[in-house]
Each structure stands twice: as C-alpha cells, then as structure tokens.
Design an enzyme around this catalytic site. Structure first.
Site, PDB file in Angstrom:
ATOM      1  N   ASP A   1      -1.976  -0.377   6.267  1.00  0.00           N
ATOM      2  CA  ASP A   1      -2.247   0.200   7.578  1.00  0.00           C
ATOM      3  C   ASP A   1      -3.682   0.682   7.729  1.00  0.00           C
ATOM      4  O   ASP A   1      -4.093   1.104   8.806  1.00  0.00           O
ATOM      5  CB  ASP A   1      -1.290   1.364   7.858  1.00  0.00           C
ATOM      6  CG  ASP A   1      -1.561   2.561   6.952  1.00  0.00           C
ATOM      7  OD1 ASP A   1      -2.172   2.375   5.882  1.00  0.00           O
ATOM      8  OD2 ASP A   1      -1.161   3.681   7.323  1.00  0.00           O
TER       9      ASP A   1
ATOM     10  N   ASP B   1       0.870  -1.172   0.000  1.00  0.00           N
ATOM     11  CA  ASP B   1       0.000   0.000   0.000  1.00  0.00           C
ATOM     12  C   ASP B   1       0.908   1.224   0.000  1.00  0.00           C
ATOM     13  O   ASP B   1       1.981   1.205   0.602  1.00  0.00           O
ATOM     14  CB  ASP B   1      -0.887  -0.020   1.247  1.00  0.00           C
ATOM     15  CG  ASP B   1      -1.808   1.180   1.301  1.00  0.00           C
ATOM     16  OD1 ASP B   1      -2.353   1.551   0.253  1.00  0.00           O
ATOM     17  OD2 ASP B   1      -1.968   1.750   2.396  1.00  0.00           O
TER      18      ASP B   1
ATOM     19  N   ASP C   1      -7.354  -1.988   3.693  1.00  0.00           N
ATOM     20  CA  ASP C   1      -6.389  -3.065   3.430  1.00  0.00           C
ATOM     21  C   ASP C   1      -6.780  -4.385   4.102  1.00  0.00           C
ATOM     22  O   ASP C   1      -6.113  -5.405   3.888  1.00  0.00           O
ATOM     23  CB  ASP C   1      -4.993  -2.662   3.930  1.00  0.00           C
ATOM     24  CG  ASP C   1      -4.467  -1.415   3.247  1.00  0.00           C
ATOM     25  OD1 ASP C   1      -4.628  -1.320   2.018  1.00  0.00           O
ATOM     26  OD2 ASP C   1      -3.922  -0.536   3.934  1.00  0.00           O
TER      27      ASP C   1
END
Length: 781
Positions: free
Chosen positions: A529, A296, A533
């Site tokens: 985080d 990410d 996700d």
C-alpha cells in the site's frame, strides 16, 4: 515558531518560468485513446473487417453475422479497461488535497501542482508532503514515513532535517522549505522507473493469440490460393467469395477469444460486487496461477492501526483497576494526538482525576506526563527514557519487545517538569501491538492449502515482522532476515529460497527479491500500500494494492481491494481458477472448427467444387453446439488447482473430431456426386453431421456430468435440430424430411462415435510414438 515571509509573487513567477514548478505525477493508467486504439486495432479485428468487406461485395449481408463476435469482443475489452481507469483516476483525484504555503508574508491554500521550489509550506497534523523539503521551523513535528520506508514508528524532525514526499505529519506542526519539485521528488523518481503498461501475463490468452498469429500466416496465403482456385474451377463469384470466407472464418477460433473475454468480464463483475477492482482482465488468470505471494506487513497483514494488548503490573502499591484509572486520567488529560495516545485513550476511557502540570509527548523526550489529581506525578513513555532500568527490567523489556510488542512504561515520579524527570518508580508495563487484519490468518491458511507460499517483505523491524508472521501462522516465521545487513552482492535467489520473513527492506531490495523468486521459477503476486512497494508491485506477475494505500500504488496494481479486505484474495483466486479450468477443458471445442477448416481448405484447392459451407451456415454450429454451451459451462464451479489440459484436449478431442468431420464431408461429397445432389443438399448434410460431431465433443468435455451440464447438452442439440425445421430458409438448409437425405443423415450420425474412437486411438498412437522418438533423439544431440 519563527516567522517567515516566504516567496514573493515575482519570485514564484520566475521559478515557474525556470521550470521549477511542481507537477502532477504522470498518469500510470492508459489514456482513453490508448485503451480504445489497443482494443480496436488488432490483428483479429483486421482479418474480420477484410472478410466482412469481401462478403459485402456479394450482397449476401446475412453472411456478415460473424462481425458481431469481433465487435462484442472489442467492446468488452474497452468497457472493462475504461471502467478500471475511471475507478483508479477517481481514487487519485480524491487524494489531491490542497496545501498551505506562505507567500508575500501571508498563508494561502494552493493545489500541490502549483508549489514551486523554494516555497515555504505550512504543515500540521494529517498533512501529506507533496514535495521534498527541509524543516525551517518546528513545534514537536513528527512524521510517519511508513509509506516510504515501511517503518511504522513516527520520526521526530528538527530544524534542518529533510522531509520526503509521500510521508504524513502525525504530530506537531512545522514550516518546510521546498527543495525538490516535479520529477526530482522521491515519489516521482520512483514512479519514473515504472513503465506505464505491463506485458500481458495471461498464459491462456497468450496461447490463444499465438494460435491466431500462426493461423494468420496460414490463412492469408491459403485463403488467397483457395479463392483463385475457385475461380479457376469455374465457381461463381458469390459462391467463391462466401466459400472462401467460410473457410477462413472457420480457421480462426474467434469464439474462443470471445469466450475468454466474456467469462473474464463476468468474473470482473462478480469481483466488483465484492469490492475488488480488476484493472486488467488477464490478471484474473495470472493470480490464479500464482504460487508465491509476497506480503507487506503494514497495511496488508496489519491494518496500520494499533491496539492495546495488556497492562502488566510491576508493583503492589496499586491494583490493576487503580492503575487503569491513573492511565485513563493521564492519557485523556494530556490529550496527545499520536497513534499510541489515541489507542490508549480509546481503551482507558475512565478518567476520574484531573491532570495538571501537563508535559505533552515529544520524540526528543520520548515520554509525556502530568500530575494526576491528588494521587501523584506520573509519566508514560519508552522504558529506557523514564527509568534507570535494572538488568532484570532490561531483560523483561527485551523479552516483551521480541514478542512483537511496543513496550511503554508507566512510572511515578518525585519531580516532573518539561525537561526533568526524577525519582521514578516503575508501576506497570503497557503493551501495544499492531492490529492484525482479522481475516489475515484464515486467508493465508486457504492460500497455503491451495499451494501458494507466503513470504513477508517489509521495511519494518525484522523482529516485529517475524512476530506478525508468527501470529498469522506463516511457516518459517522464525528465520527472519535483516536486509539492512545484506550486501548488494548477496545471492538473492538463495536468500528467497531459504527464508520467508524479510525486514528493513528498501524499495530496490523488494524489487530484487521479487526478481529472484521469478528467476527461481515462481509466479509471484505482491501486495502493498506504500510508495516503497511500487517497484516490487510492478515487477511482480500480479500486483495487489489496498484502497487505503498511496495513489501511485493503486495506479499500477492489477487489483485494488476497495475495502482493503485481505480475504477478498480468496474470491479472486477462485474466479481465476474457475475461468481457466473451464476454458482449459472446453477450448478443444473451438479448435475442432479450426482444424477441419484448414484441412478442408487444402483439400478443396484440388476439387472443382464449392466449399461445403457458407458463413451463415456455420452459425448454428458456432453458437448452439459450441458458443452458448461453452459459455454456460465456463460459469460452472471449478476451483481446483489448474491442470493445464489445453494441449491434451487438442490431441484427445479436437484433432480426432476434426478428422471425423473431414472424412464425413468427403463421404457426403461422394454420395452427393452419385445421387446428383445440389449444393443445398450437400451443405445441409455437412452442417448436420458436423454439428453432431461437435455435440459429441461437447459431451466429452462436460464430463463428469451433473444435472446442470446434462441440461446444457440436451438443450443444445434440441435447439440445433430446431434450426433445420423452423429457420432452415434463413440458414439455407434443405428439408431433412426428404428421401434419401434424412436416412443418410441418420446413418452418418450413428457412425460418428465408432469413427471418432478409431481416429482417437490412431492420433494417440502417433503422438505417443513421435514423443518417444523426440525424447530418445535429444540426448544424442
């Protein structure tokens, strides 16, 4: 801002009774009871307990020593899981901040779990929404929804706009009417799709457990038949029980299970010292096998913060230094609190002139401004909102944005009021970028050199994501995909095979991308985080969360980087490879005992004699020839890519060694019959020769030798021989300094190597022939 009285106490109570009360997110970690039960009630432990009870009935309590291995193995598993649970739960507890609601016309602070549907929340800078709601009234409310969408830009909210659980207030304040609570909220609806537990992804541990399950099928009937045959052949109760237990314990590679648990626990301890929380020991191995890592952008490759990059002067009216002073006065004088303003305030700290006629930043205006001393009126904001851009300026702004910059324009104006900005002249472009983690590029380079491919999957703009990928030197950064333009019927497997960078990815799409990579045969790790996700982290073979992330994300991840230190992945990869490569090479030591125990058990079904070992007599072999040396070898550096030599070790070392042991024991039994030896002499010589066979195997798995390994090998044989001199009465050994026991023992030891080499060639020929026949047969089928 408009006043609201909120719910009354009676209305709150009515909603509680109707079940319209918010709830804590269900725990994604196992309960203490579950952890203990899953580690205690295993097939491995059941077999050990049953065998221990059998030995207990003989009164030979020292032969129950093997139960310690099962106990230690169980305690290690419980300790590691409870430790991880405690850390994750503690992080979750720290994030449960109270919220402010208006009830009975007054503000009061309550726990998030006490919010009810219809409540009026009072939110201000820094608050996180624990529920979903709608804006009732607002003063310049801006929300960071990056945890949900991956988009880093603040979003302005007006009356009637929805707000989502998990997002943060970054500017202004507002009153929010709660529309969804408990399981109906966005965050909880996502976590509801996640199973609390995940299947063990450890190939090595799965293989070991499969071997144990297969052996269990063999052990129970074979052990039962062996025990009955002992009684039928007239062997006494104690000898029959002890011999049968020794045979059955020999078939179980319990030391291999313990070795795997201990070395993984040691690795978890090493990683904890480097601020990496390991939630599941098996995940250390899984990460070491990963060949694709999905990243990410926000919070992983970048820290989530912004940094000033460049001041690009667009006029000759002022010098760079003068523009710096104007900007410093402006941003510090206005005093905006959003991330962009704080970034500029920290860089332009000199503010010599006072600022009057202040117009604070607003998402609706997209600019802020004021009168800077006697210099003039200045505004700063999005170029298209503070200027009538010329074609040349538009092209320049587009070029700067495509390079991954956030572009602001500083303009001087003739008229500057709250809702009016006229007569603007471009002074400079201000370039701001995401703060890329300083260790991101080097970490990715290391992973790439180790054969791990990186892919970026982010909810942010594809252009921005591609630029971050470029700066961190990720190959294929220039072939980004805008997932908002990809239909549900797209071929995701082809998509992930051809592209590296994915932007504007929704949570469900992240999960599908991970599934597609796995369908293409990859072992996938996912870092993240945010709430967006969660699904991808759970779908991946190995989930990695940053400590700065959402609590739900940390609860389901296999690893939590406590300092949000991306480079810690290097240490995790090294630890995993060290454990797997070492266990892979030394596992054959443990299977020697398993193989010769099965072979001897079958042979002794037809022999009217006692089994050659008692459980206690196997202890010097298990501990000094296998257990302790293998543990020390497992701690040695071995960071090269995984080679998977488990099966090769079985055919090349375990099977020839086991056959060597069986042949020697049959020879010893024949010599014993000829010389009329007692069971004491037979067992002593059997243990001695078996120990030397295992010692030879230890030398083979230790290659290439170095001073550390040589010391282990020399120490193991020295301690083994000492047991026959110092502790022979405890282990039930005869004296080796007696004729002809000692001489025969030396001769058999000298013949071990030539016998082993001959059997190794035979095994290699048989396995090669069978493999060739199998390959030739399959096309015909």
């Amino acid at each position: 801002m408009q006043q609201f009285s909120g719910l009354t106490s009676a209305e709150v109570q009515a909603r509680v009774q109707q079940g319209l009360k918010n709830t804590e997110p269900r725990p994604l970690t196992k309960s203490t009871g579950q952890i203990i039960a899953e580690n205690v009630f295993t097939l491995f432990n059941l077999i050990n307990v049953v065998l221990a009870i059998m030995v207990f009935t003989t009164g030979s309590y020292k032969n129950m020593l093997f139960i310690l291995i099962a106990t230690v193995n169980t305690l290690i598993g419980i300790f590691q899981e409870l430790r991880s649970k405690h850390q994750v739960d503690k992080m979750a507890l720290l994030s449960h901040s109270p919220v402010t609601v208006i009830r009975n016309g007054a503000s009061q602070s309550i726990a998030p779990a006490d919010v009810v549907q219809g409540d009026t929340l009072q939110v201000t800078l820094g608050d996180q929404f624990p529920v979903d709601g709608t804006v009732l009234a607002t003063e310049e409310l801006e929300v960071d929804e990056s945890q949900i969408t991956g988009e880093a830009d603040p979003i302005s909210k007006q009356v009637g706009d929805p707000v989502t659980s998990g997002s943060f207030v970054v500017s202004g304040n507002a009153l929010i009417q709660v529309t969804k609570v408990g399981s109906a909220t966005f965050v909880n609806s996502l976590t509801a799709k996640i199973k609390p537990t995940q299947q063990n992804n450890s190939q090595l541990l799965r293989l070991i457990n499969r071997i144990i399950k297969i052996l269990t099928i063999i052990i129970v009937p074979l052990g039962s038949i062996l025990l009955v045959s002992r009684f039928l052949h007239g062997v006494g109760y104690s000898e029959a029980i002890l011999g049968t237990v020794a045979a059955m314990m020999g078939m179980i590679p319990e030391g291999l299970v313990l070795l795997s648990s201990v070395t993984l626990a040691v690795s978890a301890y090493h990683l904890a010292r480097q601020h990496v929380l390991v939630r599941d020991l098996a995940s250390i191995e899984t990460l070491a096998r990963v060949d694709t890592i999905c990243l990410d952008k926000t919070g992983t490759l970048t820290s989530g913060a912004l940094q000033f990059k460049q001041l690009q002067l667009e006029t000759t009216q002022y010098t760079n230094a003068e523009v710096g002073e104007i900007l410093g006065s402006l941003v510090n004088g206005i005093g905006d609190t959003n991330e962009t303003a704080r970034t500029l305030q920290s860089h332009f700290q000199e503010h010599p002139d006072p600022v009057t006629d202040i117009v604070p930043f607003s998402s609706a205006r997209k600019w802020s401004g004021g009168t800077v001393g006697t210099v003039g009126k200045f505004a700063m904001g999005a170029p298209q909102f503070v200027l009538d851009l010329t074609p040349k300026q538009q092209a320049e702004v587009q070029h700067l944005a495509q390079a991954g910059n956030r572009v602001l324009a500083l303009v001087q104006a003739t008229t500057l009021q709250t809702n009016e900005l006229q007569g603007t002249q471009l002074i400079a472009f201000i370039l701001i970028t995401d703060v890329i983690r300083p260790d991101a590029a080097t970490t990715l380079e290391y992973l790439r050199n180790q054969g791990v491919t990186a892919k970026v999957i982010s909810g942010d703009d594809p252009t921005t994501v591609a630029q971050i990928a470029k700066e961190t030197k990720i190959p294929g950064w220039n072939q980004s995909v805008d997932m908002s333009q990809v239909g549900d019927d797209a071929d995701y497997q082809e998509l992930v095979a051809e592209h590296t960078v994915f932007g504007r990815v929704k949570p469900a799409q992240k999960e599908r991308l991970i599934k597609a990579l796995q369908a293409n045969g990859h072992t996938v790790a996912m870092t993240g985080d945010g709430v967006n996700d969660i699904l991808a982290l759970r779908q991946s073979n190995c989930g990695i969360a940053m400590a700065s992330g959402n609590e739900s994300t940390k609860s389901i991840a296999d690893f939590v980087l406590m300092n949000s230190n991306f480079s810690a992945l290097i240490n995790v990869l090294k630890e995993g490879r060290r454990v797997i490569n070492n266990i892979d090479s030394i596992a054959s030591l443990y299977l020697i005992k398993t193989m010769f125990s099965v072979m001897l058990s079958v042979l002794f079904l037809f022999l009217a004699k006692s089994y050659p070992f008692e459980p206690i007599q196997l202890t010097p072999i298990n501990s000094l020839m296998v257990g302790i040396p293998s543990f020390l070898l497992a701690l040695a550096p071995a960071f090269h890519p995984i080679r998977d030599r488990f099966i090769a070790g079985i055919t090349g070392i375990s099977l020839p060694s086991a056959l060597t042991v069986v042949i020697n024991i049959l020879v010893i039994d024949g010599i014993g019959s000829w010389l009329h030896w007692q069971q004491l002499q037979l067992s002593t010589l059997s243990v001695l020769v078996t120990g030397f066979v295992c010692w030879q195997a230890l030398i083979l798995v230790s290659r290439p030798l170095n001073p550390y390994k040589t010391a282990i090998i020399a120490g193991s044989i020295t301690l083994f021989l000492i047991t026959f001199v110092v502790f022979r009465h405890f282990f039930g050994f005869a004296s080796l300094f007696s004729w002809p026991l000692g001489v025969i023992g030396v001769v058999l030891i000298l013949l071990i190597n030539p016998l082993f080499l001959g059997l190794q060639r035979v095994v290699h020929w048989v396995t090669t022939t069978v493999s060739a026949l199998w390959r030739n047969r399959r096309p015909a089928e």
